[in-house]
Enzyme design. Structure first.
Site, short mmCIF file in Angstrom:
data_model
loop_
_atom_site.label_atom_id
_atom_site.label_comp_id
_atom_site.label_asym_id
_atom_site.label_seq_id
_atom_site.Cartn_x
_atom_site.Cartn_y
_atom_site.Cartn_z
N ARG A 237 -8.73 -50.84 -26.26
CA ARG A 237 -9.28 -51.30 -27.53
C ARG A 237 -10.05 -52.58 -27.25
NH1 ARG A 237 -8.51 -46.91 -29.30
NH2 ARG A 237 -7.21 -46.28 -31.06
N GLU A 266 -17.03 -52.79 -33.76
CA GLU A 266 -17.64 -51.46 -33.57
C GLU A 266 -18.22 -50.98 -34.90
OE1 GLU A 266 -14.74 -48.87 -31.77
OE2 GLU A 266 -14.57 -50.13 -29.99
N HIS A 285 -17.49 -45.78 -27.89
CA HIS A 285 -16.10 -45.39 -28.17
C HIS A 285 -15.94 -43.86 -28.20
CE1 HIS A 285 -12.12 -46.74 -30.24
NE2 HIS A 285 -11.95 -45.65 -29.49
P1 NAP Z 1 0.91 -45.06 -23.72
O1 NAP Z 1 1.31 -43.82 -23.00
O2 NAP Z 1 1.82 -45.62 -24.74
O3 NAP Z 1 0.59 -46.16 -22.60
C1 NAP Z 1 0.46 -47.51 -22.86
C2 NAP Z 1 1.03 -48.27 -21.67
O4 NAP Z 1 0.82 -49.66 -21.89
C3 NAP Z 1 2.53 -48.04 -21.50
O5 NAP Z 1 2.80 -47.75 -20.15
C4 NAP Z 1 3.15 -49.37 -21.91
O6 NAP Z 1 4.29 -49.74 -21.14
C5 NAP Z 1 2.02 -50.34 -21.56
N1 NAP Z 1 2.12 -51.56 -22.35
C6 NAP Z 1 2.35 -51.68 -23.67
N2 NAP Z 1 2.32 -52.97 -24.03
C7 NAP Z 1 2.09 -53.68 -22.89
C8 NAP Z 1 1.98 -55.04 -22.61
N3 NAP Z 1 2.11 -55.97 -23.58
N4 NAP Z 1 1.72 -55.41 -21.32
C9 NAP Z 1 1.61 -54.48 -20.35
N5 NAP Z 1 1.73 -53.16 -20.57
C10 NAP Z 1 1.96 -52.77 -21.82
O7 NAP Z 1 -0.49 -44.86 -24.46
P2 NAP Z 1 -1.73 -43.96 -23.98
O8 NAP Z 1 -1.65 -42.62 -24.59
O9 NAP Z 1 -1.90 -44.11 -22.51
O10 NAP Z 1 -2.90 -44.75 -24.76
C11 NAP Z 1 -3.14 -46.11 -24.46
C12 NAP Z 1 -4.17 -46.69 -25.42
O11 NAP Z 1 -5.46 -46.19 -25.09
C13 NAP Z 1 -4.01 -46.29 -26.90
O12 NAP Z 1 -3.07 -47.11 -27.56
C14 NAP Z 1 -5.40 -46.48 -27.45
O13 NAP Z 1 -5.55 -47.77 -27.96
C15 NAP Z 1 -6.29 -46.32 -26.22
N6 NAP Z 1 -7.13 -45.12 -26.32
C16 NAP Z 1 -8.48 -45.28 -26.34
C17 NAP Z 1 -9.31 -44.17 -26.41
C18 NAP Z 1 -10.81 -44.31 -26.43
O14 NAP Z 1 -11.47 -43.55 -27.10
N7 NAP Z 1 -11.36 -45.26 -25.69
C19 NAP Z 1 -8.76 -42.88 -26.48
C20 NAP Z 1 -7.37 -42.76 -26.43
C21 NAP Z 1 -6.55 -43.89 -26.37
P3 NAP Z 1 5.68 -48.89 -21.22
O15 NAP Z 1 5.40 -47.62 -20.47
O16 NAP Z 1 6.64 -49.75 -20.52
O17 NAP Z 1 5.95 -48.68 -22.68
#
Ligand code: NAP
Length: 325
Positions: A237, A266, A285
């Site tokens: 984000r 955005e 995005h």
């Molecule tokens: P996810 O599986 O929940 O992965 C997020 C990771 O970040 C987890 O491993 C979590 O640790 C870690 N994390 C959370 N808070 C943290 C912190 N303060 N410091 C360090 N690490 C931290 O989510 P995902 O499905 O991979 O998606 C991640 C993000 O990508 C979404 O929330 C969204 O904002 C973004 N996204 C963007 C797009 C786009 O169009 N560009 C598309 C999809 C998603 P733990 O494993 O220990 O919980």
């Protein structure tokens, strides 16, 4: 009382028909979400909302007394007041997993485009600047065999790391809230402090969610730790990165380049300094934006709503405990 689903996100005609087999559907797919009195009137009677862009605020929730379920067509739910929804007994569902690989593809596309200067050299050819052989001024940096630093190693982060380690022979460093022993075994990934990762990685890719602790996780101090040859990629984000600090760092050439899918504001404002910078690749995005994945995300949102309204546990709830309570 008639169970009404309000749709203001990109679902297909087939999915609308699926919901209409059991429920009443108010279809606002082709209408504006802002300043739309018809939509606000439908929301006042809705039981569920499939959402792709309507801002959910406490004031709007006050005008939606029958609302019980919101299904966002996204995995990130930073735009939703989750505690407020829970307090009101409204279930929020999202769309994890189905977009993981596509978003990782986008991340790797930015790694490759920024690392190998694809967009910049495309402009070089189109502008008629390719007049003789190319030289060091057009050379890029290698990707294969380099060090990939993942800030966040969840679903999407792991999928990007897998591409780097298994496809490009990259060494993987990661900083993450928790350690991931299974990925250390699978990919040889090494857990480290973010400061170490920033100093050692040739490619830094951010995939953490936007939560209070990750706002401006990457600022001037973090960027200053990076190599001048490093490439910085953000597919999480926009607000996770201090964009003004990133602009200043890129202008100084440390890091050397960036690939960005997300921005603090955005759509990206036309006067953003990023637009004039040759060492930056910009996307609007589109992390999950393929026909197949957007269809799968819409289907997940539809399934979440249909299951919740039928009294079953939905596949991907965000605040299931509050809903049950
Ligand atoms: P996810 O599986 O929940 O992965 C997020 C990771 O970040 C987890 O491993 C979590 O640790 C870690 N994390 C959370 N808070 C943290 C912190 N303060 N410091 C360090 N690490 C931290 O989510 P995902 O499905 O991979 O998606 C991640 C993000 O990508 C979404 O929330 C969204 O904002 C973004 N996204 C963007 C797009 C786009 O169009 N560009 C598309 C999809 C998603 P733990 O494993 O220990 O919980």
């Amino acid at each position: 009382m008639m169970v009404r689903i309000l749709v203001c996100g990109a679902v297909s005609d087939r999915q609308i028909a699926q919901m209409r087999e059991t429920f009443s559907v108010d279809d606002f797919r082709d209408e504006p979400v802002n300043d739309n009195p018809r939509l606000e009137a439908a929301l006042a009677e809705a039981t569920a909302l499939i959402n792709g862009g309507l801002a959910i605020t406490p004031e709007r929730l006050d005008r939606a007394p029958t609302l019980r379920v919101i299904a966002t067509i996204s995995v990130g739910y930073d735009a939703y007041p989750v505690d407020e929804l829970s307090r009101r007994g409204i279930l929020l569902c999202n769309t994890p997993d189905v977009l993981t690989e596509t978003t990782a593809d986008t991340g790797f596309a930015l790694i490759m485009a920024a690392g190998r200067r694809v967009a910049e050299l495309d402009r070089f050819v189109r502008q008629g600047d390719w007049k003789s052989g190319i030289g060091p001024a057009q050379f890029a940096v290698d990707i294969h065999g380099k060090t990939l630093g993942m800030i966040g190693l969840g679903r999407i982060g792991a999928a990007v790391a897998r591409r780097g380690a298994l496809g490009f022979g990259m060494s993987v460093l990661y900083s993450n809230a928790s350690q991931k022993p299974e990925l250390e075994t699978e990919l040889g990934a090494r857990h480290c402090e973010m400061s170490v990762l920033l100093a050692e990685a040739d490619y830094v890719c951010v995939t953490v969610p936007l939560v209070e602790e990750t706002v401006h996780l990457i600022g001037a101090a973090e960027l200053a730790r990076m190599k001048s040859t490093a490439v910085f990629v953000n597919i999480s984000r926009g607000k996770v990165v201090d964009e003004a600090a990133l602009v200043a760092a890129l202008q100084k050439g440390q890091p050397g380049a960036a690939g960005l899918d997300v921005f603090e504001t955005e759509p990206l404002p036309a006067d953003s300094p990023l637009i004039g910078m040759d060492n930056v690749v910009l996307l609007p995005h589109v992390g999950s934006a393929t026909h197949e994945t957007r269809d799968a995300m819409a289907q997940r949102a539809v399934d979440n709503v249909c299951q919740a309204l039928s009294g079953e546990s939905p596949i991907s709830p965000v605040n299931l405990e509050s809903w049950r309570r």
